[in-house]
Enzyme design. Sequence first.
Site, short mmCIF file in Angstrom:
data_model
loop_
_atom_site.label_atom_id
_atom_site.label_comp_id
_atom_site.label_asym_id
_atom_site.label_seq_id
_atom_site.Cartn_x
_atom_site.Cartn_y
_atom_site.Cartn_z
N THR A 141 0.85 -1.20 0.00
CA THR A 141 0.00 0.00 0.00
C THR A 141 0.88 1.24 0.00
O THR A 141 2.04 1.20 0.42
CB THR A 141 -0.85 0.09 1.28
OG1 THR A 141 0.03 0.26 2.40
CG2 THR A 141 -1.71 -1.13 1.46
N ASP A 142 0.30 2.37 -0.40
CA ASP A 142 0.97 3.64 -0.15
C ASP A 142 0.83 3.93 1.35
O ASP A 142 0.10 3.25 2.07
CB ASP A 142 0.39 4.76 -1.03
CG ASP A 142 1.36 5.93 -1.17
OD1 ASP A 142 2.34 5.99 -0.40
OD2 ASP A 142 1.12 6.80 -2.03
N TRP A 143 1.48 4.99 1.79
CA TRP A 143 1.91 5.09 3.19
C TRP A 143 0.99 5.66 4.27
O TRP A 143 1.15 5.33 5.45
CB TRP A 143 3.21 5.90 3.20
CG TRP A 143 4.44 5.08 3.45
CD1 TRP A 143 5.25 5.21 4.53
CD2 TRP A 143 4.99 4.03 2.68
NE1 TRP A 143 6.28 4.30 4.46
CE2 TRP A 143 6.13 3.56 3.33
CE3 TRP A 143 4.60 3.39 1.48
CZ2 TRP A 143 6.91 2.52 2.84
CZ3 TRP A 143 5.38 2.37 0.99
CH2 TRP A 143 6.51 1.94 1.65
#
Length: 783
Positions: A272-274
Amino acid sequence: MKKSITLILCGFLMEMNISAQNAPQLRTDNIDEVMKAMTLEEKATLLVGGANNFFGDAVVGSSAERVPGAAGTTAAIPRLGIPSTILTDGPAGVRINPTRKGDSKTYYATGFPIGTAIASTWNTALAEEIGHAIGKEVKEYHCDVILGPGMNLHRNPLCGRNFEYYSEDPVVTGKIAAAYVKGVQAEGAGTSIKHFAVNSQETKRTSVDERVSQRAARELYLKGFEIAVRESQPWTVMSSYNIINGQFAQGSHDLLTKILRDDWGFQGIVMTDWIGTRDGLPTTTEVQAGNDLMEPGQPKQVKEIVEGVNSGVLSIADVDRNVRRMLEYIVKTPTFKQYPANDTPDLNAHSAITRQVANEGIVLLKNSGNTLPFSASINTVSLFGISSYEFMSGGTGSGCVHTPYVVDMVRGLENAGIQTTKELTEIYRKYAEFAKLKFEADRDPAKWFQRSEFGQQKYPEMEVSARCVMKEAKQAAAAIITIGRQAGEGIDRDINTEFCLTEQERQMIMDVSNYFHQEGKPVIVIINSGSVVETASWKNYADAIIVAWQPGEEGGNSLADILTGKANPSGKLTMTWPLAATDHPSTRNFPDINMPIYNYSESSRVSGYHFTNHEEDIYVGYRYFDTFGKEVSYPFGFGLSYTTFEYSKPAVTIKGEEIEVSVSVKNTGSRAGKEAVQVYVTAPKGTLEKPKKELKAFGKTRELQPGESETLKMYLQRRDLASFDESQSAWVVDEGTYQFLIAASAADIRCSAPLKVSGMTEKTSNALAPKTEIKVLRLPKMN
Ligand code: BGC
């Protein structure tokens, strides 16, 4: 909450003790055995980023103790010999803290040219070379994966992260990205192509619903990723924050499994992005969807996975599938292979690469009366614009690299034997000091994008009086004005002050032009920006215009190479430069400039903006300007050289599935140079409406001496001619005669050749169907 976490932790530790003595240790050939030995908690732990240490939430940039400043880690399970691996931003170089407490050594990384500059070389071999250099720095700095390349499409010039991305065209995006990935991975380090997908705006990026037709998604927003996956098999893909047609990308089985794995054959892991978790998106859904790694990782996500399996919401088969992929990833990493990292990459060798790539990515937009290259008589110049002195080597946010130095314009020119006028240089230097101090004093750390770790900043222009310009025009042999723009993660660009020049900047160009032209001296404007700026209203005042982009730490040297003719420009635009930002049909649906900008703490409270309708559909960039006959300032693919090229003997043939396009390119001028050649295709009339022409391949000659020719061969597959037919969920190539247009830019077709092609249909999964109807742009019907 705390209690249950403690209970899980105790159980976990007990189990570890019981089986510790005879637990298998991870090897490349015993993944099955290790999986059998793993407890459910261990499996869940492995699927959640290593910032999850059961003791608190992660903070981006501080999660990697081994490498301070790295963006994240994967969890270690020492009992089974599973090490923690390290993920670092990206994409313009390794982004780690340059200094460490109690350590006199420095950890600077090379600041390479930004994505747009790399793509503007149209040279995949150079993109691969940058990849090699970055791969080496990743390994030497004890990291495993670079979080890049950034591959979102330049849907609109106002996106704040365009500088990290390559182009408005998916073929340029895909080919350049594939080359970068190949380079990094050939060094034994990993990449993470990002942000998958349809993340072409920053405003409300964690919650916006990108409503897009399946056709535009497949042909444009996903196409670059498809090319990169098929051609380079990146180790990892980063799923984006946004929603696509009602479903979070991070939790979309359609996107992460049906399209990415089933249709394209992706073998690696998805992370996933953060920023935390998405409102209303259970971690269990992400696991099911095929998101293998939750970054940066939160304790509650481990718990959710464990409880999900125990309650039957999540199948253990889905967990095992993702765990297996994680282990397959881990055994490839430098950390697992115990690479002997020494924290001393060859920064000198890599700075030479940045200079070479920047030289090829710089685009010459205008050169009236052969103003450039400078003749030997131009040995003193007046240097205007704060960015000449505070030169911007890269953008801000996670895409900013802590470089050991930045060569500004003064130093670059000096290195090339050109002096700058003393008084003006001193005034600007003093002003720059003041502007920096003021910026520091005014900085609001509550606004995360103003925090110093988010990198280089842009300072306001200095007022330059007409008297001063008049004086300069008498002293110097030429004027150089640098117009700088800074942008980055979290914020889109403003039309009036960032896309357009400010009144002050325009006035500066007019004054300088007026007084220098009175003295018969030339004016050169350098655009030091990661994205497009308005040029139509002022370009007549300049004799030469150079787009430097943000060319990396060697910027000033690269520009001096171009100005003096040591390097002959061969970069070309990878996006259209419109007359006005509003000429792009997507601007109508781009977040309003007055909207509250994205802010971590306010994200869920900002109301009034929830979706972006992609009404322009497949008409993004030149596909729109070309097909609808709209005038531009500089077309896609445009860039001048100090020499001229002639194209001849075009030939297009098909053998099996492969189409070969060949053309002879001759240097007809008087200087050595390279030429980027573009192949557009106009399709025969079929059932679907199509853009007038689309880029299908490109190539670049070697450096040709005056009079020298090269036969350039470029390749594509028959399926690359297909359009996406939503009614059949299939790529369809219509049978008929295709025109292959061999061009120097989208507006400069040099020769063409027809090719008869038989039809084909390639079924895909029916994925990402819009939930609401979008009124899409279509050509007016002709009678
Ligand atoms: C950015 C990513 C970046 C990550 C880690 C996110 O906010 O969107 O591009 O890789 O942070 O720093």
